[in-house]
Design a protein around this motif. Structure first.
Motif, PDB file in Angstrom:
ATOM      1  N   VAL A 137       0.912  -1.124   0.059  1.00  0.00           N
ATOM      2  CA  VAL A 137       0.055  -0.227   0.051  1.00  0.00           C
ATOM      3  C   VAL A 137       0.745   1.392  -0.137  1.00  0.00           C
ATOM      4  CG1 VAL A 137      -1.824   1.354   1.298  1.00  0.00           C
ATOM      5  CG2 VAL A 137      -1.844  -1.166   0.986  1.00  0.00           C
ATOM      6  N   LEU A 138       1.898   1.463   0.767  1.00  0.00           N
ATOM      7  CA  LEU A 138       2.952   2.420   0.929  1.00  0.00           C
ATOM      8  C   LEU A 138       3.799   2.699  -0.296  1.00  0.00           C
ATOM      9  CD1 LEU A 138       3.866   2.434   4.690  1.00  0.00           C
ATOM     10  CD2 LEU A 138       2.054   4.172   3.431  1.00  0.00           C
ATOM     11  N   ASP A 139       3.875   1.809  -1.340  1.00  0.00           N
ATOM     12  CA  ASP A 139       4.335   2.097  -2.574  1.00  0.00           C
ATOM     13  C   ASP A 139       3.675   3.035  -3.223  1.00  0.00           C
ATOM     14  OD1 ASP A 139       5.395   1.930  -5.102  1.00  0.00           O
ATOM     15  OD2 ASP A 139       6.121  -0.024  -4.966  1.00  0.00           O
ATOM     16  N   PRO A 140       4.357   4.041  -3.841  1.00  0.00           N
ATOM     17  CA  PRO A 140       3.668   5.364  -4.359  1.00  0.00           C
ATOM     18  C   PRO A 140       2.844   4.937  -5.401  1.00  0.00           C
ATOM     19  CG  PRO A 140       5.970   5.591  -4.136  1.00  0.00           C
ATOM     20  CD  PRO A 140       5.768   4.444  -3.532  1.00  0.00           C
ATOM     21  N   LYS A 141       3.135   4.018  -6.243  1.00  0.00           N
ATOM     22  CA  LYS A 141       2.628   3.436  -7.426  1.00  0.00           C
ATOM     23  C   LYS A 141       1.786   2.518  -7.246  1.00  0.00           C
ATOM     24  CE  LYS A 141       6.331   2.314  -9.336  1.00  0.00           C
ATOM     25  NZ  LYS A 141       7.191   2.071 -10.109  1.00  0.00           N
ATOM     26  N   PRO A 142       0.598   2.758  -7.961  1.00  0.00           N
ATOM     27  CA  PRO A 142      -0.153   1.364  -7.791  1.00  0.00           C
ATOM     28  C   PRO A 142       0.361   0.193  -8.407  1.00  0.00           C
ATOM     29  CG  PRO A 142      -1.577   3.442  -8.584  1.00  0.00           C
ATOM     30  CD  PRO A 142      -0.168   3.754  -8.452  1.00  0.00           C
ATOM     31  N   SER A 143       0.115  -0.979  -7.982  1.00  0.00           N
ATOM     32  CA  SER A 143       0.933  -2.224  -8.417  1.00  0.00           C
ATOM     33  C   SER A 143       0.181  -2.749  -9.602  1.00  0.00           C
ATOM     34  CB  SER A 143       0.810  -3.257  -7.111  1.00  0.00           C
ATOM     35  OG  SER A 143      -0.421  -3.596  -6.855  1.00  0.00           O
ATOM     36  N   TYR A 144       1.072  -3.481 -10.146  1.00  0.00           N
ATOM     37  CA  TYR A 144       0.484  -4.362 -11.182  1.00  0.00           C
ATOM     38  C   TYR A 144      -0.808  -5.184 -10.989  1.00  0.00           C
ATOM     39  CZ  TYR A 144      -0.527  -7.962 -14.705  1.00  0.00           C
ATOM     40  OH  TYR A 144      -0.999  -8.927 -15.546  1.00  0.00           O
ATOM     41  N   GLY A 145      -0.859  -5.539  -9.665  1.00  0.00           N
ATOM     42  CA  GLY A 145      -1.795  -6.473  -9.216  1.00  0.00           C
ATOM     43  C   GLY A 145      -3.221  -5.666  -9.037  1.00  0.00           C
ATOM     44  N   LEU A 146      -2.885  -4.320  -8.738  1.00  0.00           N
ATOM     45  CA  LEU A 146      -4.165  -3.479  -8.614  1.00  0.00           C
ATOM     46  C   LEU A 146      -4.887  -3.182  -9.962  1.00  0.00           C
ATOM     47  CD1 LEU A 146      -5.852  -2.198  -6.560  1.00  0.00           C
ATOM     48  CD2 LEU A 146      -4.361  -0.053  -6.877  1.00  0.00           C
ATOM     49  N   TRP A 147      -3.845  -2.960 -10.915  1.00  0.00           N
ATOM     50  CA  TRP A 147      -4.501  -2.581 -12.157  1.00  0.00           C
ATOM     51  C   TRP A 147      -5.268  -3.950 -12.556  1.00  0.00           C
ATOM     52  CZ3 TRP A 147      -4.939   2.159 -14.011  1.00  0.00           C
ATOM     53  CH2 TRP A 147      -4.194   2.965 -13.413  1.00  0.00           C
ATOM     54  N   ARG A 148      -4.423  -5.021 -12.392  1.00  0.00           N
ATOM     55  CA  ARG A 148      -5.007  -6.403 -12.759  1.00  0.00           C
ATOM     56  C   ARG A 148      -6.438  -6.625 -12.334  1.00  0.00           C
ATOM     57  NH1 ARG A 148      -6.787  -9.601 -15.989  1.00  0.00           N
ATOM     58  NH2 ARG A 148      -5.972 -11.939 -15.919  1.00  0.00           N
ATOM     59  N   LEU A 149      -6.625  -6.250 -10.939  1.00  0.00           N
ATOM     60  CA  LEU A 149      -7.891  -6.372 -10.199  1.00  0.00           C
ATOM     61  C   LEU A 149      -9.004  -5.648 -10.837  1.00  0.00           C
ATOM     62  CD1 LEU A 149      -6.568  -7.019  -6.704  1.00  0.00           C
ATOM     63  CD2 LEU A 149      -7.521  -8.710  -8.197  1.00  0.00           C
ATOM     64  N   ARG A 150      -8.270  -4.490 -11.123  1.00  0.00           N
ATOM     65  CA  ARG A 150      -9.441  -3.341 -11.905  1.00  0.00           C
ATOM     66  C   ARG A 150      -9.731  -4.117 -13.096  1.00  0.00           C
ATOM     67  NH1 ARG A 150      -8.104   1.842 -14.986  1.00  0.00           N
ATOM     68  NH2 ARG A 150      -7.175   0.360 -16.267  1.00  0.00           N
ATOM     69  N   ASP A 151      -9.069  -4.539 -13.718  1.00  0.00           N
ATOM     70  CA  ASP A 151      -9.413  -5.198 -15.214  1.00  0.00           C
ATOM     71  C   ASP A 151     -10.190  -6.368 -14.791  1.00  0.00           C
ATOM     72  OD1 ASP A 151      -7.848  -3.242 -16.519  1.00  0.00           O
ATOM     73  OD2 ASP A 151      -6.414  -4.724 -16.666  1.00  0.00           O
ATOM     74  N   LEU A 152     -10.259  -7.097 -13.778  1.00  0.00           N
ATOM     75  CA  LEU A 152     -10.884  -8.195 -13.586  1.00  0.00           C
ATOM     76  C   LEU A 152     -12.359  -7.770 -12.680  1.00  0.00           C
ATOM     77  CD1 LEU A 152      -8.292 -10.711 -12.165  1.00  0.00           C
ATOM     78  CD2 LEU A 152      -9.557 -10.860 -14.273  1.00  0.00           C
ATOM     79  N   HIS A 153     -12.364  -6.277 -12.485  1.00  0.00           N
ATOM     80  CA  HIS A 153     -13.749  -5.898 -11.780  1.00  0.00           C
ATOM     81  C   HIS A 153     -13.760  -6.533 -10.412  1.00  0.00           C
ATOM     82  CE1 HIS A 153     -14.864  -3.974 -15.497  1.00  0.00           C
ATOM     83  NE2 HIS A 153     -14.868  -5.169 -16.002  1.00  0.00           N
TER      84      HIS A 153
END
Length: 121
Positions: A52-68
Motif C-alpha cells: 500500500v505504501l509504495d507510491p505507485k499502484p501495483s500491477y496487481g491493483l491494475w489487474r484486479l481493476r481489469d477483472l472488476h
C-alpha cells in the motif's frame, strides 16, 4: 480481550483473509505470485503495509481493476473497519488514495464489501 491479544487475533484473521484472497484470485486466473511471495516472507500485515505504501499502484491493483475485483485488493481490505487497529492512518489514507486514482468510489465500495463480509473469529 486486552490490546495485545486483540492485535494478535486481528493479525491472524488478516493473514487468513489474505491467504484466502490469493487462492480466490488464482481460481480467477490471476495467481498474484508477487503478493503470495510477500506474504510468505513478510507476513500479511507487513506485506500489505509495504504494498500500500509504495507510491505507485501495483500491477496487481491494475489487474484486479481489469477483472472488476477491486473488492479483493489489499487496499480495500486495509480499509475494512475491523482491521483499523492493524494499520495506521498513513497506510489507510494511501490505500484510499490509490483506489481513488482508479476512479473507485471508496466509501460506496467499502460499504458494499463490509456489508457482504462478516468478520470471522
Amino acid at each position: 480481550m486486552d490490546g495485545t491479544s486483540e492485535y494478535t487475533h486481528l493479525k491472524r484473521r488478516f493473514s487468513r483473509d489474505m491467504a484466502n484472497g490469493v487462492a480466490e484470485l488464482a481460481r480467477l486466473g490471476y495467481p498474484a505470485r508477487i503478493f503470495h511471495r510477500m506474504l510468505a516472507e513478510l507476513g500479511a500485515v507487513e506485506a500489505a503495509r509495504r504494498l500500500v505504501l509504495d507510491p505507485k499502484p501495483s500491477y496487481g491493483l491494475w489487474r484486479l481493476r481489469d477483472l472488476h475485483r477491486l473488492d479483493a485488493s489489499v487496499e480495500m481490505w486495509v480499509l475494512l473497519p475491523w482491521y483499523e487497529l492493524l494499520f495506521d492512518d498513513s497506510v489507510r489514507e494511501q490505500a484510499a488514495r490509490k483506489l481513488r486514482l482508479l476512479d473507485v468510489d471508496v466509501d460506496r465500495e467499502l460499504g458494499q464489501l463490509a456489508a457482504r463480509l462478516t468478520p470471522t473469529n
